[in-house]
Structures are given as C-alpha cells and as structure tokens.
Design an enzyme around this catalytic site. Structure first.
Site, mmCIF file in Angstrom:
data_model
loop_
_atom_site.group_PDB
_atom_site.id
_atom_site.type_symbol
_atom_site.label_atom_id
_atom_site.label_comp_id
_atom_site.label_asym_id
_atom_site.label_seq_id
_atom_site.Cartn_x
_atom_site.Cartn_y
_atom_site.Cartn_z
ATOM 1 C CG ASP A 57 -1.809 1.182 1.337
ATOM 2 O OD1 ASP A 57 -2.661 1.342 0.443
ATOM 3 O OD2 ASP A 57 -1.668 1.954 2.305
ATOM 4 C CD GLU A 92 -2.197 2.309 -3.408
ATOM 5 O OE1 GLU A 92 -3.364 2.640 -3.692
ATOM 6 O OE2 GLU A 92 -1.776 2.237 -2.240
#
Length: 704
Positions: free
Chosen positions: A342, A379
């Site tokens: 993330d 990401e």
C-alpha cells in the site's frame, strides 16, 4: 510467578520466542535508558521484569518459566523531548512490534495519549494505559502445514481482491460462526466458487492486527478496510472464528487455498501505522523510539506522506528490519505467496523527498533470496504529488496500473482517443519496457476496493458517501464513471441493458488485455455500494458481498467465467513478452491494429480524436507463452474489436493474409457473452458491430 534471574539470551531474532524452558524476549530501542518487560496475568495484574542486556540497540533477555499464551507488553524509560521527536513514557504499556498475536482493543483513548495538554509542548502524561490497550501474546512455533505453493507464473495469474470478512459474511453455505473469518474462506462452497471463477490468486485486504483511528471511534465506526496497522507480525484477531486461534486459522486458510491451486497475496501497509500524528495514541513504535520508526521534521512533528498522520522511515535500520522480518515470517512460516504494498512510493522516500527505487528498504526486499520468489506488487503512489511513480519501480516489482484503469474507463464512456487504449491493451510497454520488465508488470484493473464497484461505475456520475459521516468530503470527486443516463437505481429497461453491456465491456477489456488482470470481489456478482466510493468505515451490507442469486448477477458471473476461461485457454492473449513486430509463421507482424476499413491503422487514424473503434489482431503462432516444462505453446490467431460509439458500425475484417475465416467466440452484447451467430465470417467481409460492444473472433493459425 516467583522471582527468577533473567538470563541474557541473545538479540536475534526479535520478538518473543519460547526456548530453554522459558521465553526469550528482544525488542529494539536505541534511545531507551531502561526497558521493562511486563507480564500480565489473567486477572489483569502486572509483573515487571527489567531487561538489562543491551546489544546493537536491542534489549533482550530469557525469562524462565514463561510459556506460550502469556500476555505481555513493554514499558520504556527514556527521554521525552517532543521538539526532537522523542516520546518515551513508561506510563504507557507498549505492544511488541514483533508480537505474533495481539489480543484486545483500545479502551479509553485518553489513557493511551503520551502527553498532557499540547502534544508538542505539554508534559508527559502520567496516566497508566494498562487495561486500555491491546496486549501482546507469546505464541508457539509451527502449526498447520500450509501446503505447496502454486507458484503460478505471472502471465497466467488472475488476481481477485477480497476482504476476509466481507467476502463470506453473508454466504449462506458457510456456518454462521465461520462467516467473515479465515475459516470462512476454507469452506468447500467458497473454494469451489473461486476455482470455477478461474482466478489464480486472492489478494486479501489488510489482515495485520489493526486499531481504529480516533476520528472513527468518535463517530462510533471502525476501519473496515484495515489500513490502520497496529502490529506487522500478528494476523488480525477479529477474523478468527475462535478467539486466540487467529494464527492457526490463518495457516489453515492458506493451506486450503494452496490445495485448490490458489495463491495468497497480502495487502500490507508498511507506509504508516495506527498511531497517527503526534497528537495520536502511544501504543507501540512511538513509545519505543519514535525518530527511528517515523519520519520527523526539524520541529519534532511527524512527516505525513500518507494522509494518515505519520510515515514510517524507510531509511531507518529498525524499519528495514521490521518490514523484512514481517515479510519473511508471513512468506516462510505462514505460507503467503506475495504482497501488495500500500502507498509503496513512501517506501522509497527515506527523507520524505524524491522517490528512489533503490532505497534501502526496497533494495532489502528485492535482494532477499526468499522474498525474491514472492510476487511483489506496488501501489506506485502515496498521498502527495511527488509520490506518483507509475512505471518507476525497480525490475523485480509489478505495479497497480492506474493508467490502465483510467484509459479503459474513459474509452468505454467515450472520452478518450484510441492511442492510449492501444498501449493499455498491449501491456503498457510505454511504462514498463524501459527497465527490462515484462508486460505482466502491469497489474491491470478497472475497479478496486478504493472507489466505485463495477456496477456503480456504470450507474453513478457522482459519489454518494453520506453514510461515512464526513459530510461527503471523503473519496475521489472525479471517477471517470458514467451512469448511462440516470443517476443510481432505476427500472428503465434500456438503461439497465446499457449498464449490463458496459460492465461486460469493461470486464472483457480487463481480462483480454496483455498484463496481469485484477478483479474486485463481487463485481462479477453485480455488487453495489449505493454509489459510495470510499466505504472504508462501513462494516455492513454496503461493503459485504451479496450472494443472492439475482438474474443479473448470475448472467454476469457466467460471462466473467467465460472470459477468464478464454484467457486461460489462449496463450496469445496473455503473452509474457511485449509485442515487437517479430516475424511469425503467417508472415505478418505479431500484432496489427486495424481500422473499421479492414486496413492497418495509419497516422490519420491514430490521431483522429473522434475515433471510438479499434481492432487488435494477434498472431498466436509465435506467442512466446510456455507450458510448465518450458515448451512454447502455439495458439490460434485472434481479432478483438472494441467499439465505444453510440451507433452501430460496419467493420471490414482483415484480408486473407490474416486468416481465411474469423469465428465469433465472444460478444459483450449478450448477457452471457455467447455470440448471436457463431458461423465463420470470411476474410475481407464486413460485419456489424453493435453500439458499445466488444467482439472476439478466432482465426485458425497458419502453420506454413
């Protein structure tokens, strides 16, 4: 427990490890003046044991007669100088950063605050947090065998992003006490669903132990998605069907998925923690050594690259060690196959400045011999403009490709030219080829947990996030969505039919593009969130997958299965190398783009901003896809026609050199993708492509 002499033990590995008739404890803090291990009894009583050994900035000792199941925490004595970021406070019981089990939740938030008054200038709080914070728990090593890892090649991978709780919470076949748990994913009905769908990997939203942010607690809500990590080694307790069994049940889940041939990828949040900004609670890292774990500015405040109040310091040895140790634990001992990082750009900004793909943390992950075999998915952005780095990661990394998401959404809503679409369909070579990466480095998606569901993407122009309690301020304002003429739910049959078709167009484009496709759980079942594009705090039916056998859901599920199977059975549609014009048995290039005239696209075609139709011909005879023994797999040739125009169009098929006949195999204009007419069409003939339709035609390969 009577007084005993604490043996020295040794500093590595960090954490709590049963050995030699006791448990060896080791925790890092380079600024501490003293560290106390606090053993918590079943009645809440506390026994403090000072760790006197201090090696490499690690406090350690072996405590005899301690056994697995013992609850514990730490108290750290040291400097409290907020202007330097130092916030040691022995009144705050701290969770072991390496705890493999974390039990309980945060109670009185005020008791967890390490300060009185202003967090930057106030005094150190003297309120004891024991009884108001979760506790670390000693665990036994080993457990259920997690099975043989499938090691599915990336070019064959189809990822399915799901939430452990939300996926089975409403599943009628799962026993009630297992719904929404790790064991819920092991139920035969669930495994059969995943296998029949055709996905090869599940990507689980965060399963590390979490604590809800103060802002959510004040609204009586929780962080349903889980992007609020409390401990990086502990599976989240609430996803266990039986309290205290989260580690064993997690291993059982991994074993069951592996037995079904499905890989397990974890969404991991190594960019920030639940402690938030300097006004947040002191639960773990902040109390041990805040400057070592978090980025700080010159005034002692945390640097926020994540939008969550703090940012882990990726240039710090304790952070590099914490992250890589966590990854190794989940990969080696719990059987996990890969990780999605993330806000991964934050991992490459050790001082909060420019992104460096070769930063200490990212290099440590890449060079680890065990982690190098895992699927590493970034990401490639954070919460700042400087953090947007799509295409900028090192060769071993794959990336969520939002350029694919945006380009495909725009094309099907009639708002983009075909030049960008061609790049996305063929693997995004413009983003990934320069640093030796393959097309599968592009993790293609049109929806994810963050944003509209597929159904909402074709049903809403605007977000509808009122239930989140933030006055509609949260969530993206521009979604590249189109409601097909009516905002939200409607009974208009024409609008409903158009929405169904658009959803099929988006799914088919995703699954037939070169790269690694990622589906969002429930999209294939026509799941809606009522137009909410940020339900991170909604632990209810808005976020849970519905298993009601609705006709639209059954049709879309059948369509999705069909397209995934088509991809799996057709190596040319999932090639591991970029198209490069290499010679083929047909004498044609490996990829040719066609206009509706049946001729290869020319410059005028590519730069026609009003063009909404594109044909993609792929020669399968030299697809470069290989079987598991390494042998090349020849395939038929394929023609994919994409037409986003509002009116039908006549498309002339390529001439005889590209195949004698074209056999229809997929039509997004029908509810389940079955072509209305399966009769072969001769080369050079024209066919009518209905408005907003994707067609796939197969041509027998040339073997000369």
């Amino acid at each position: 427990m009577p007084d005993v002499d604490v043996l020295p033990g040794h500093p590595f590995p960090l954490g709590a490890h049963p050995e030699a008739g006791g448990v060896r404890f080791a925790v890092a803090s380079s600024v501490a003046e003293a560290v106390e291990l606090c053993l918590i009894g079943e009645d809440g009583s506390e026994r403090r044991v000072e760790l006197t050994e201090h090696t490499f900035g690690i406090w350690h000792g072996l405590v005899p007669a301690v056994t697995p199941g013992q609850r514990y925490g730490y108290r750290v004595h040291g400097p409290y100088e907020p202007d330097r970021g130092l916030r040691c406070n022995p009144h705050k019981l701290l969770i072991d950063p390496y705890a493999r089990r974390i039990s309980g939740t945060v109670g009185d938030l005020k008791a967890t605050l390490g300060y009185e008054g202003d967090p930057m200038s106030g005094r150190r709080s003297t309120v004891d947090s024991l009884g108001h914070v979760p506790l670390s728990v000693v665990t036994s090593p080993g457990g259920v065998d997690t099975g043989i890892k499938p090691e599915t090649p990336f070019e064959e991978t189809v990822i399915y992003e799901l939430h452990v709780k939300g996926f089975t919470k409403l599943h009628p076949d799962v026993p009630p006490h297992q719904r929404g748990t790790y064991l819920g994913l092991t139920h035969p009905a669930v495994l059969d669903y995943l296998v029949r769908l055709g996905v090869t990997a599940v990507e689980l939203l965060p399963v590390h132990a979490i604590a809800d942010e103060p802002s959510l607690r004040r609204r009586g809500m929780r962080n349903y998605w889980g992007y609020s990590t409390l401990g990086f080694h502990a599976p989240h307790e609430a996803y266990a069907s039986e309290p205290g069994q989260e580690v064993a049940e997690f291993r059982t889940m991994v074993a069951a998925l592996h037995a079904a041939g499905i890989e397990v990828i974890l969404d991991v949040v190594f960019n920030h923690t639940c402690e938030g900004a300097v006004d947040g609670p002191t639960l773990s890292l902040r109390g041990f050594d805040a400057p070592a774990y978090y980025l700080h500015d010159r005034n002692g405040s945390t640097v926020d690259l994540t939008g969550c109040g703090n940012t882990l310091n990726p240039g710090s040895l304790p952070v590099v060690r914490l992250v890589t140790d966590s990854l190794r634990y989940f990969a080696n001992e719990l059987g996990v196959d890969g990780f999605r990082f993330d806000l991964a750009s934050a991992l490459g900004r050790p001082r909060g400045g420019w992104f460096d793909p070769d930063s200490a943390l990212m290099t440590a992950i890449s060079v680890d011999p065990g982690l190098a075999r895992c699927k590493l998915i970034a990401e490639p952005w954070d919460a700042t403009a400087d953090g947007y780095r799509v295409g900028g990661f090192a060769p071993q990394w794959t990336e969520w490709n939002d350029r694919f998401r945006d380009g495909v959404r725009d094309f099907w809503r009639g708002a983009v030219n075909v030049r960008d679409l061609a790049y996305r369909l063929s693997g995004s070579e413009d983003l990934y080829a320069a640093n030796t990466r393959r097309p599968w480095a592009s993790i293609n998606f049109v929806t994810a947990h963050d944003g509209f569901t597929l159904r909402d993407l074709v049903s809403y122009n605007n977000k509808h996030n009122e239930e989140n309690g933030e006055g509609g301020r949260d969530g993206a304002d521009f979604n590249r969505s189109w409601n097909c003429g009516v905002e939200g739910e409607t009974a208009d049959p024409d609008v409903l039919a158009l929405r169904d078709r658009q959803a099929r167009n988006l799914l088919a484009t995703l699954l037939l593009s070169t790269g690694t496709p990622m589906l969002t759980a429930g999209d294939e079942r026509w799941r809606t969130q009522g137009g909410n594009n940020n339900p991170y705090c909604l632990d209810n039916e808005v976020s849970w997958v519905s298993w009601e056998p609705l006709p639209q859901a059954e049709d879309l599920l059948s369509f999705t299965r069909k397209v995934i199977a088509l991809r799996a059975d057709s190596p040319a549609l999932r090639q591991p190398h970029f198209f490069d014009g290499r010679p083929t048995h047909s004498g044609k290039p490996d990829l040719v783009w066609f206009s509706p005239r049946g001729e290869p696209m020319n410059d005028d075609d590519w730069f026609d901003e009003k063009r909404r139709t594109l044909g993609m011909w792929i020669d399968g005879s030299t697809s470069l896809s290989r079987d598991r023994s390494g042998e090349l797999i020849p395939d038929d040739n394929w023609l994919v026609l994409l037409h986003a125009g509002a009116e039908p169009i006549e498309f002339t098929l390529p001439g005889i050199g590209f195949g004698e006949v074209f056999v229809p195999v997929l039509d997004s204009g029908t509810p389940r993708g079955e072509p209305l007419d399966i009769r072969p069409v001769e080369a050079g003939k024209s066919l009518t492509v209905a408005a907003r339709t994707l067609l796939v035609l197969r041509t027998p390969r040339t073997t000369a």
